[in-house]
Write an enzyme that holds these catalytic residues in place. Structure first.
Site, short mmCIF file in Angstrom:
data_model
loop_
_atom_site.label_atom_id
_atom_site.label_comp_id
_atom_site.label_asym_id
_atom_site.label_seq_id
_atom_site.Cartn_x
_atom_site.Cartn_y
_atom_site.Cartn_z
N ASP A 282 30.06 -32.11 -6.48
CA ASP A 282 31.54 -31.86 -6.59
C ASP A 282 32.02 -31.72 -7.96
O ASP A 282 31.57 -32.65 -8.81
CB ASP A 282 32.38 -32.92 -5.68
CG ASP A 282 33.81 -32.43 -5.24
OD1 ASP A 282 33.81 -32.02 -4.03
OD2 ASP A 282 34.38 -32.16 -6.37
N ASP B 183 29.88 -28.53 -11.63
CA ASP B 183 30.07 -27.23 -11.00
C ASP B 183 28.90 -26.68 -10.05
O ASP B 183 27.64 -26.71 -10.94
CB ASP B 183 30.45 -26.21 -12.29
CG ASP B 183 30.94 -25.01 -11.65
OD1 ASP B 183 30.87 -24.75 -10.29
OD2 ASP B 183 31.34 -24.20 -12.56
N ALA B 184 29.29 -26.35 -9.15
CA ALA B 184 28.32 -26.20 -8.21
C ALA B 184 27.41 -24.80 -8.69
O ALA B 184 26.25 -24.68 -8.73
CB ALA B 184 28.73 -25.57 -6.67
N ASP C 150 30.73 -26.39 1.14
CA ASP C 150 31.73 -27.00 1.47
C ASP C 150 33.05 -27.14 0.38
O ASP C 150 33.36 -28.13 0.17
CB ASP C 150 31.59 -28.53 1.86
CG ASP C 150 32.80 -29.28 2.79
OD1 ASP C 150 33.58 -28.52 3.18
OD2 ASP C 150 32.76 -30.24 2.77
#
Ligand code: SAM
Length: 315
Positions: A113, A145-146, A163
Site C-alpha cells: 500500500d 507504490d504498487a 484492491d
C-alpha cells in the site's frame, strides 16, 4: 420535511456522479489527516459502523465490508484452487489480507500500500477489519507504490488482488486501472495464476467504464470474467474482474463448498458455493455491454473516476 428525522450533525457527502450524492451521517470522527497522498478520515457512521474514507470516497465499513472483501478474495482463490502466494496491491484496511489468510494453502501474503499513514490509522482504529492479519507470520507489509513493486517481481504469485482506491484524477491509483499496469501484473503471476481487480460500481450510468476495464483486462490476459456483489454502503452494486487465460469457468456449488472445506476456510458470512454462482450470474444488459466493448484504458488515456468530495457539516 414530513417523515424526516435527521440524526447527525456531520455528514460525509460522497459524490457518486455530478447529479447524485450519497450522504452518510457521522457520529464520531476517529482519525482525520491530509497524508502525503490523500485526504483520510476514519469515522463511525450512524448505520454502517466504522468506515475508512479516502479523498471523500467511502472505501469500506464494518457494517457491510464482508460483502466486498469475501467475494473479492475467495472467488480468485477458488478459481486458482490452492494458492500459496498472494499479492495484495492496495488493501489499506487489512481485510483483504485477512480473507486470504483463511486459506490453509496460503504460505505468504504480501500487501503493498502506498500510504503508510492510512495503514497505521487502520491498524489502530479498525481492528474489526484486519482482525490481527498484519501480525500473522505469513503476512508481509510493504509501504510503496504498487507499480514500482511490480517492476521487481516476476513469476512469483498464485493470486494477485488489486484492491486499490478508485482512479480519481488527483489520487494515487490513477495510473493503475490501465493496460500497462495489468501487463506488469501478468508478468508477476506464476503460470496458472489468477488476477482479480476491484472494478467499481455497475449501476447503469457506470457500466461503460466497467466494460472498458473488462476489455482492458481481456486485452492483456486473454479472457476476463466480471462479477458483482451488493455492499449497500457503496450506493451501487460493486464489481470485480478476473483476468486469466480463456475460458474462466466457475465451478459448481458442491465443488466450491468442497474446496472451501478442504482448505479450512471457515467463518465466512456471505461467500460459499451458492453465493459464488450468484455473484457471477450477471444481468443481460451488463453481460452485453461487456461483450460488446473494445476500448482499452492506457496510461495515455486512463479511466477517470468521478470524484473528490467533501466531508463537513450539513447545510
Ligand atoms: N474497497 C476500496 C474501494 O472501494 O475503493 C479499496 C480499498 S483500499 C483502502 C485502497 C488502498 O489503495 C488505499 O489504502 C490506498 O492507499 C491504496 N493505494 C492507492 N494507490 C496506490 C498505489 N499506487 N499503490 C499502492 N497502493 C495504493
Amino acid at each position: 420535511m414530513a417523515g424526516a428525522e435527521l440524526r447527525a450533525d456531520v455528514w460525509i457527502n460522497e459524490y457518486l456522479s455530478p447529479w447524485d450524492i450519497y450522504s452518510h451521517g457521522v457520529t464520531r470522527i476517529l482519525a482525520a489527516a491530509r497524508t502525503q497522498y490523500q485526504d483520510m478520515q476514519i469515522v463511525e457512521s450512524g448505520l454502517y459502523g466504522k468506515g475508512l474514507v479516502l479523498d471523500g470516497k467511502w472505501q469500506s465499513c464494518t457494517g457491510d465490508e464482508f460483502m466486498y472483501h469475501e467475494p473479492l478474495v475467495h472467488a480468485a482463490c477458488v478459481l486458482h484452487g490452492a494458492p500459496e502466494s498472494v499479492l495484495v496491491l492496495g488493501g489499506g484496511e487489512g481485510a483483504t489480507v485477512r480473507e486470504a489468510l483463511r486459506w490453509s494453502s496460503v504460505k505468504r501474503v504480501v500487501m503493498v500500500d502506498i500510504d503508510g499513514e492510512v495503514v497505521e490509522a487502520c491498524k489502530k482504529h479498525l481492528p474489526e477489519m484486519h482482525q490481527g492479519a498484519f501480525d500473522d507470520p505469513r503476512t508481509e507489509l510493504v509501504i510503496g507504490d504498487a507499480l514500482g513493486y511490480l517492476d521487481d517481481t516476476a513469476g512469483e504469485w498464485d493470486v494477485v488482488i488489486s484492491d486499490l482506491s478508485d482512479p480519481i484524477e488527483e489520487g494515487p491509483s490513477f495510473a493503475l486501472f490501465t493496460k500497462e499496469y495489468f501487463e506488469k501484473v501478468k508478468r508477476a503471476l506464476k503460470p496458472g495464476g489468477v488476477f482479480v481487480v476491484q472494478s467499481g460500481p455497475v449501476s447503469p450510468p457506470e457500466i461503460e467504464a466497467h466494460a472498458r476495464l473488462a476489455s482492458t483486462v481481456r486485452s492483456v490476459f486473454g479472457a476476463s470474467r466480471s462479477y458483482a456483489s451488493y455492499a449497500p454502503s457503496y450506493g451501487a452494486p460493486w464489481s470485480f474482474i478476473i483476468g486469466g487465460p480463456d475460458p474462466i469457468d466457475v465451478p459448481g456449488v458442491a465443488a466450491v463448498d468442497r474446496l472451501l472445506k478442504e482448505q479450512g476456510v471457515t467463518g465466512l458470512r456471505m461467500f460459499d458455493g451458492e453465493a459464488m454462482q450468484g455473484v457471477f450470474s450477471l444481468p443481460k444488459h451488463l453481460r452485453e455491454a461487456i461483450a460488446n466493448e473494445t476500448t482499452v484504458y492506457t496510461m495515455a488515456s486512463p479511466r477517470k473516476f468521478f470524484g473528490k468530495n467533501e466531508v463537513g457539516a450539513a447545510n
